[in-house]
Design an enzyme around this catalytic site. Structure first.
Site, PDB file in Angstrom:
ATOM      1  N   ASP A  52       0.844  -1.201   0.000  1.00 25.97           N
ATOM      2  CA  ASP A  52       0.000   0.000   0.000  1.00 25.97           C
ATOM      3  C   ASP A  52       0.882   1.255   0.000  1.00 25.97           C
ATOM      4  O   ASP A  52       0.386   2.379  -0.046  1.00 25.97           O
ATOM      5  CB  ASP A  52      -1.004  -0.003   1.164  1.00 25.97           C
ATOM      6  CG  ASP A  52      -0.334  -0.099   2.528  1.00 25.97           C
ATOM      7  OD1 ASP A  52       0.905  -0.202   2.588  1.00 25.97           O
ATOM      8  OD2 ASP A  52      -1.061  -0.075   3.542  1.00 25.97           O
ATOM      9  N   SER A  53       2.222   1.049  -0.021  1.00 17.23           N
ATOM     10  CA  SER A  53       3.144   2.165  -0.280  1.00 17.23           C
ATOM     11  C   SER A  53       2.886   2.726  -1.676  1.00 17.23           C
ATOM     12  O   SER A  53       3.408   3.790  -2.015  1.00 17.23           O
ATOM     13  CB  SER A  53       4.597   1.708  -0.142  1.00 17.23           C
ATOM     14  OG  SER A  53       4.828   0.531  -0.884  1.00 17.23           O
ATOM     15  N   ASP A  91      -1.067  -6.058  -0.229  1.00 18.15           N
ATOM     16  CA  ASP A  91      -1.483  -5.433   1.040  1.00 18.15           C
ATOM     17  C   ASP A  91      -2.992  -5.243   1.082  1.00 18.15           C
ATOM     18  O   ASP A  91      -3.577  -4.707   0.125  1.00 18.15           O
ATOM     19  CB  ASP A  91      -0.832  -4.047   1.180  1.00 18.15           C
ATOM     20  CG  ASP A  91       0.429  -4.082   2.020  1.00 18.15           C
ATOM     21  OD1 ASP A  91       0.571  -5.000   2.851  1.00 18.15           O
ATOM     22  OD2 ASP A  91       1.266  -3.181   1.844  1.00 18.15           O
ATOM     23  N   LYS A 121      -1.256  -9.397   2.708  1.00 16.57           N
ATOM     24  CA  LYS A 121      -0.497  -8.960   3.890  1.00 16.57           C
ATOM     25  C   LYS A 121      -1.370  -8.018   4.712  1.00 16.57           C
ATOM     26  O   LYS A 121      -2.126  -7.226   4.151  1.00 16.57           O
ATOM     27  CB  LYS A 121       0.808  -8.265   3.490  1.00 16.57           C
ATOM     28  CG  LYS A 121       1.609  -7.730   4.682  1.00 16.57           C
ATOM     29  CD  LYS A 121       3.040  -7.393   4.326  1.00 16.57           C
ATOM     30  CE  LYS A 121       3.255  -6.058   3.689  1.00 16.57           C
ATOM     31  NZ  LYS A 121       2.804  -4.893   4.488  1.00 16.57           N
ATOM     32  N   GLU A 123      -1.414  -5.579   8.503  1.00 13.08           N
ATOM     33  CA  GLU A 123      -0.643  -4.971   9.591  1.00 13.08           C
ATOM     34  C   GLU A 123      -1.324  -5.235  10.938  1.00 13.08           C
ATOM     35  O   GLU A 123      -2.555  -5.146  11.043  1.00 13.08           O
ATOM     36  CB  GLU A 123      -0.534  -3.460   9.359  1.00 13.08           C
ATOM     37  CG  GLU A 123       0.275  -3.111   8.119  1.00 13.08           C
ATOM     38  CD  GLU A 123       0.456  -1.606   7.933  1.00 13.08           C
ATOM     39  OE1 GLU A 123       0.088  -0.822   8.825  1.00 13.08           O
ATOM     40  OE2 GLU A 123       0.991  -1.228   6.876  1.00 13.08           O
ATOM     41  N   GLU A 190       9.160  -4.257  10.494  1.00  6.77           N
ATOM     42  CA  GLU A 190       9.615  -2.982   9.936  1.00  6.77           C
ATOM     43  C   GLU A 190      10.171  -2.076  11.019  1.00  6.77           C
ATOM     44  O   GLU A 190       9.524  -1.832  12.045  1.00  6.77           O
ATOM     45  CB  GLU A 190       8.444  -2.296   9.199  1.00  6.77           C
ATOM     46  CG  GLU A 190       8.838  -0.947   8.605  1.00  6.77           C
ATOM     47  CD  GLU A 190       7.851  -0.402   7.581  1.00  6.77           C
ATOM     48  OE1 GLU A 190       6.887  -1.099   7.229  1.00  6.77           O
ATOM     49  OE2 GLU A 190       8.072   0.739   7.130  1.00  6.77           O
TER      50      GLU A 190
HETATM   51  O1  KIV Z   1       3.590  -1.130   1.629  1.00  5.28           O
HETATM   52  C1  KIV Z   1       4.773  -1.525   1.630  1.00  5.28           C
HETATM   53  O2  KIV Z   1       5.570  -1.236   0.725  1.00  5.28           O
HETATM   54  C2  KIV Z   1       5.226  -2.341   2.756  1.00  5.28           C
HETATM   55  C3  KIV Z   1       6.682  -2.618   2.872  1.00  5.28           C
HETATM   56  C4  KIV Z   1       7.408  -1.425   3.337  1.00  5.28           C
HETATM   57  C5  KIV Z   1       6.946  -3.795   3.720  1.00  5.28           C
HETATM   58  O3  KIV Z   1       4.428  -2.737   3.558  1.00  5.28           O
END
Ligand code: KIV
Length: 272
Positions: A52-53, A91, A121, A123, A190
């Protein structure tokens, strides 16, 4: 070259566990579109994360919170079409799994059905455990994410290193075990102290992938645009820049602009 790299077969969650069991390091990197993901996959990376980056590096938001499930699905479907070998993890974006486990399962199922990715993924630890278990029980592999969890930036107040205080470190260790016991196939840690990450990697059987968590873990992940120097303003200590593509792009486009202005482009060979 690792056993997994020699073998061009599709990477699965089992491959990753085998790599960790043998002490082979896992290389994971983010991607958000077809063209970049194709290059990433050809480079021999084991896991491609549609992070989600994307909210930061693709859309220019200052946090990961605004990105939607539909937008993540759009990014992920292009990445999946590109990746022949790497495992593709997507994510679950903020607000699509924290409410209740039924909603979390619906979000995960949309990702799996509409993108054909291999895993999701999420969090958080104990707070999202019921959702993690429900998604796994539907046959969807889940990667956990602990430590600096950017979706909680408004709770943390900054992107500083997490778990430097004993109470937070203790909770993180507990959460890591809870996620492993719930059936997560791997965990991202992280921006936490390297010694804490090393301890968790030693205690857990599943692969532990670090970002800003030192070298004593089973693998590493970086954000593609950061490690290639496309984003230039983000310079945390843990980031190693492997290229300066941003500079190459601005130089190349600057040259194009000059050529157009000076009537050098197109020349007689570049037309019909
Ligand atoms: O969203 C992302 O890029 C991440 C990584 C930094 C692990 O969760």
């Amino acid at each position: 070259m690792s056993a997994a790299q020699k073998d061009s077969k599709k990477i699965t969650v089992k491959t990753l566990q085998n790599m960790a069991d043998k002490g082979e390091k896992i290389a994971m990197i983010t991607a958000y579109d077809y063209s970049m993901a194709k290059l990433v996959d050809m480079s021999g990376v084991d896991v491609v994360l549609v992070g989600d980056s994307a909210a930061n590096v693709m859309a220019g938001y200052s946090s990961t919170l605004p990105i939607t499930l539909n937008e993540m699905i759009y990014h992920a479907s292009g990445v999946v079409r590109a990746c022949q070998r790497a495992l593709v993890v997507v994510d679950l974006p903020f607000g699509t799994y924290q409410g209740n486990s039924k909603e979390a399962l619906c979000s995960a199922i949309r990702i799996m059905k509409e993108t054909e990715a291999n895993a999701v993924k999420m969090e958080g630890g104990e707070e999202v455990l019921e959702s993690v278990k429900r998604i796994i029980s539907a046959g969807v592999p889940v990667m956990g994410h602990l430590g600096l969890t950017p979706q909680s930036i408004n709770k943390f107040g900054s992107y500083a290193v997490r778990a430097t205080a004993q109470a937070e470190a203790d909770k993180l260790i507990r959460d890591a075990h809870l996620l492993e016991d719930a059936g997560c196939f791997a965990i991202v840690l992280e921006k936490i102290p390297a010694s804490l990450a090393a301890q968790i990697a030693l205690e857990l059987r599943i692969p532990v992938i670090g970002i800003g968590a030192g070298g004593e873990v089973d693998g590493q992940v970086l954000v593609l645009h950061d490690m290639l120097g496309i984003t230039q303003e983000f310079t945390p200590r843990f980031l190693r820049r492997y290229a300066n593509i941003g500079e190459q792009i601005t130089q190349a486009i600057g040259q194009y602009v000059k050529d157009v202005r000076e009537r050098d482009f197109p020349n007689s060979q570049e037309q019909y």
